[in-house]
Design a protein around this motif. Sequence first.
Motif, PDB file in Angstrom:
ATOM      1  N   ASN A  19       0.829  -1.211   0.000  1.00 14.61           N
ATOM      2  CA  ASN A  19       0.000   0.000   0.000  1.00 14.61           C
ATOM      3  C   ASN A  19       0.863   1.261   0.000  1.00 14.61           C
ATOM      4  O   ASN A  19       0.562   2.231  -0.709  1.00 14.61           O
ATOM      5  CB  ASN A  19      -0.956   0.010   1.195  1.00 14.61           C
ATOM      6  CG  ASN A  19      -2.092  -0.973   1.016  1.00 14.61           C
ATOM      7  OD1 ASN A  19      -2.452  -1.308  -0.102  1.00 14.61           O
ATOM      8  ND2 ASN A  19      -2.646  -1.442   2.118  1.00 14.61           N
ATOM      9  N   SER A  20       1.940   1.261   0.780  1.00 14.39           N
ATOM     10  CA  SER A  20       2.800   2.444   0.812  1.00 14.39           C
ATOM     11  C   SER A  20       3.498   2.634  -0.542  1.00 14.39           C
ATOM     12  O   SER A  20       3.675   3.767  -0.995  1.00 14.39           O
ATOM     13  CB  SER A  20       3.826   2.351   1.947  1.00 14.39           C
ATOM     14  OG  SER A  20       4.727   1.299   1.723  1.00 14.39           O
ATOM     15  N   LEU A  21       3.852   1.539  -1.200  1.00 13.04           N
ATOM     16  CA  LEU A  21       4.461   1.650  -2.522  1.00 13.04           C
ATOM     17  C   LEU A  21       3.466   2.185  -3.552  1.00 13.04           C
ATOM     18  O   LEU A  21       3.822   2.994  -4.413  1.00 13.04           O
ATOM     19  CB  LEU A  21       5.023   0.302  -2.970  1.00 13.04           C
ATOM     20  CG  LEU A  21       6.276  -0.174  -2.236  1.00 13.04           C
ATOM     21  CD1 LEU A  21       6.634  -1.599  -2.648  1.00 13.04           C
ATOM     22  CD2 LEU A  21       7.450   0.757  -2.496  1.00 13.04           C
ATOM     23  N   LYS A  22       2.222   1.751  -3.444  1.00 18.54           N
ATOM     24  CA  LYS A  22       1.190   2.276  -4.347  1.00 18.54           C
ATOM     25  C   LYS A  22       1.012   3.773  -4.148  1.00 18.54           C
ATOM     26  O   LYS A  22       0.877   4.524  -5.124  1.00 18.54           O
ATOM     27  CB  LYS A  22      -0.144   1.552  -4.125  1.00 18.54           C
ATOM     28  CG  LYS A  22      -0.188   0.153  -4.678  1.00 18.54           C
ATOM     29  CD  LYS A  22      -1.540  -0.489  -4.400  1.00 18.54           C
ATOM     30  CE  LYS A  22      -1.608  -1.904  -4.912  1.00 18.54           C
ATOM     31  NZ  LYS A  22      -2.904  -2.533  -4.617  1.00 18.54           N
ATOM     32  N   LEU A  23       1.011   4.223  -2.875  1.00 19.07           N
ATOM     33  CA  LEU A  23       0.892   5.650  -2.572  1.00 19.07           C
ATOM     34  C   LEU A  23       2.074   6.413  -3.159  1.00 19.07           C
ATOM     35  O   LEU A  23       1.904   7.476  -3.762  1.00 19.07           O
ATOM     36  CB  LEU A  23       0.817   5.864  -1.049  1.00 19.07           C
ATOM     37  CG  LEU A  23       0.750   7.311  -0.573  1.00 19.07           C
ATOM     38  CD1 LEU A  23      -0.525   7.972  -1.062  1.00 19.07           C
ATOM     39  CD2 LEU A  23       0.829   7.353   0.944  1.00 19.07           C
ATOM     40  N   ARG A  24       3.263   5.856  -3.019  1.00 16.68           N
ATOM     41  CA  ARG A  24       4.472   6.504  -3.557  1.00 16.68           C
ATOM     42  C   ARG A  24       4.397   6.594  -5.081  1.00 16.68           C
ATOM     43  O   ARG A  24       4.792   7.589  -5.670  1.00 16.68           O
ATOM     44  CB  ARG A  24       5.711   5.709  -3.115  1.00 16.68           C
ATOM     45  CG  ARG A  24       6.997   6.315  -3.544  1.00 16.68           C
ATOM     46  CD  ARG A  24       7.300   7.599  -2.789  1.00 16.68           C
ATOM     47  NE  ARG A  24       8.585   8.104  -3.214  1.00 16.68           N
ATOM     48  CZ  ARG A  24       8.821   9.363  -3.515  1.00 16.68           C
ATOM     49  NH1 ARG A  24       7.877  10.266  -3.369  1.00 16.68           N
ATOM     50  NH2 ARG A  24      10.012   9.735  -3.908  1.00 16.68           N
ATOM     51  N   VAL A  25       3.883   5.561  -5.713  1.00 17.74           N
ATOM     52  CA  VAL A  25       3.722   5.585  -7.175  1.00 17.74           C
ATOM     53  C   VAL A  25       2.767   6.706  -7.570  1.00 17.74           C
ATOM     54  O   VAL A  25       3.026   7.443  -8.530  1.00 17.74           O
ATOM     55  CB  VAL A  25       3.219   4.218  -7.701  1.00 17.74           C
ATOM     56  CG1 VAL A  25       2.732   4.316  -9.138  1.00 17.74           C
ATOM     57  CG2 VAL A  25       4.320   3.178  -7.607  1.00 17.74           C
ATOM     58  N   ARG A  26       1.660   6.842  -6.832  1.00 16.73           N
ATOM     59  CA  ARG A  26       0.706   7.933  -7.128  1.00 16.73           C
ATOM     60  C   ARG A  26       1.377   9.292  -6.976  1.00 16.73           C
ATOM     61  O   ARG A  26       1.204  10.179  -7.815  1.00 16.73           O
ATOM     62  CB  ARG A  26      -0.514   7.838  -6.201  1.00 16.73           C
ATOM     63  CG  ARG A  26      -1.670   7.135  -6.858  1.00 16.73           C
ATOM     64  CD  ARG A  26      -2.936   7.189  -6.010  1.00 16.73           C
ATOM     65  NE  ARG A  26      -3.123   5.845  -5.470  1.00 16.73           N
ATOM     66  CZ  ARG A  26      -3.140   5.512  -4.198  1.00 16.73           C
ATOM     67  NH1 ARG A  26      -3.045   6.419  -3.271  1.00 16.73           N
ATOM     68  NH2 ARG A  26      -3.272   4.258  -3.831  1.00 16.73           N
ATOM     69  N   GLN A  27       2.149   9.463  -5.898  1.00 15.48           N
ATOM     70  CA  GLN A  27       2.838  10.732  -5.673  1.00 15.48           C
ATOM     71  C   GLN A  27       3.829  11.014  -6.800  1.00 15.48           C
ATOM     72  O   GLN A  27       3.891  12.146  -7.308  1.00 15.48           O
ATOM     73  CB  GLN A  27       3.571  10.707  -4.326  1.00 15.48           C
ATOM     74  CG  GLN A  27       2.660  10.723  -3.129  1.00 15.48           C
ATOM     75  CD  GLN A  27       3.412  10.473  -1.823  1.00 15.48           C
ATOM     76  OE1 GLN A  27       4.560  10.012  -1.840  1.00 15.48           O
ATOM     77  NE2 GLN A  27       2.767  10.761  -0.706  1.00 15.48           N
ATOM     78  N   LEU A  28       4.587  10.023  -7.175  1.00 15.35           N
ATOM     79  CA  LEU A  28       5.564  10.203  -8.251  1.00 15.35           C
ATOM     80  C   LEU A  28       4.873  10.501  -9.583  1.00 15.35           C
ATOM     81  O   LEU A  28       5.380  11.290 -10.384  1.00 15.35           O
ATOM     82  CB  LEU A  28       6.470   8.976  -8.371  1.00 15.35           C
ATOM     83  CG  LEU A  28       7.463   8.771  -7.228  1.00 15.35           C
ATOM     84  CD1 LEU A  28       8.174   7.431  -7.365  1.00 15.35           C
ATOM     85  CD2 LEU A  28       8.470   9.907  -7.171  1.00 15.35           C
TER      86      LEU A  28
END
Length: 129
Positions: A79-88
């Motif tokens: 989930n944190s990686l998905k959030l980071r992908v969205r931010q990027l």
Amino acid sequence: MKNAVADSRSRHDRHSRQEHDQIEASWRERALNAESELTRTQKEVFSQRCQIGELMGQLRDFDQMVPGESVQHLATENNSLKLRVRQLTQEHRKLQERLEGARSNLRFADKRIAGLENELLEARGLNRR
């Protein structure tokens, strides 16, 4: 005449026996084919059962390697990686927009510089005359 009847009966018996032998050979061949196919199918089932057993063992091994809390940790990390992908992705979009703006400004500046260069050349041309 008895001889002719006996010959006829003998021919009929031979013909019946040949017909019977052909039918029996046909059934024998079918039985052999069925036995062969049954043997092949049994080998295939055994092979698939072995493969299923290996895969089930791998699943059990994996379950032992990744206990419940590790699965929770992996889900949280995912989930944190998905959030980071969205931010990027958002950051990339903003940078793309800024790049497009900078390119537009550069084109405008190039046109302005070309216009000013033309004015200088015209002014020099008028001063020389």
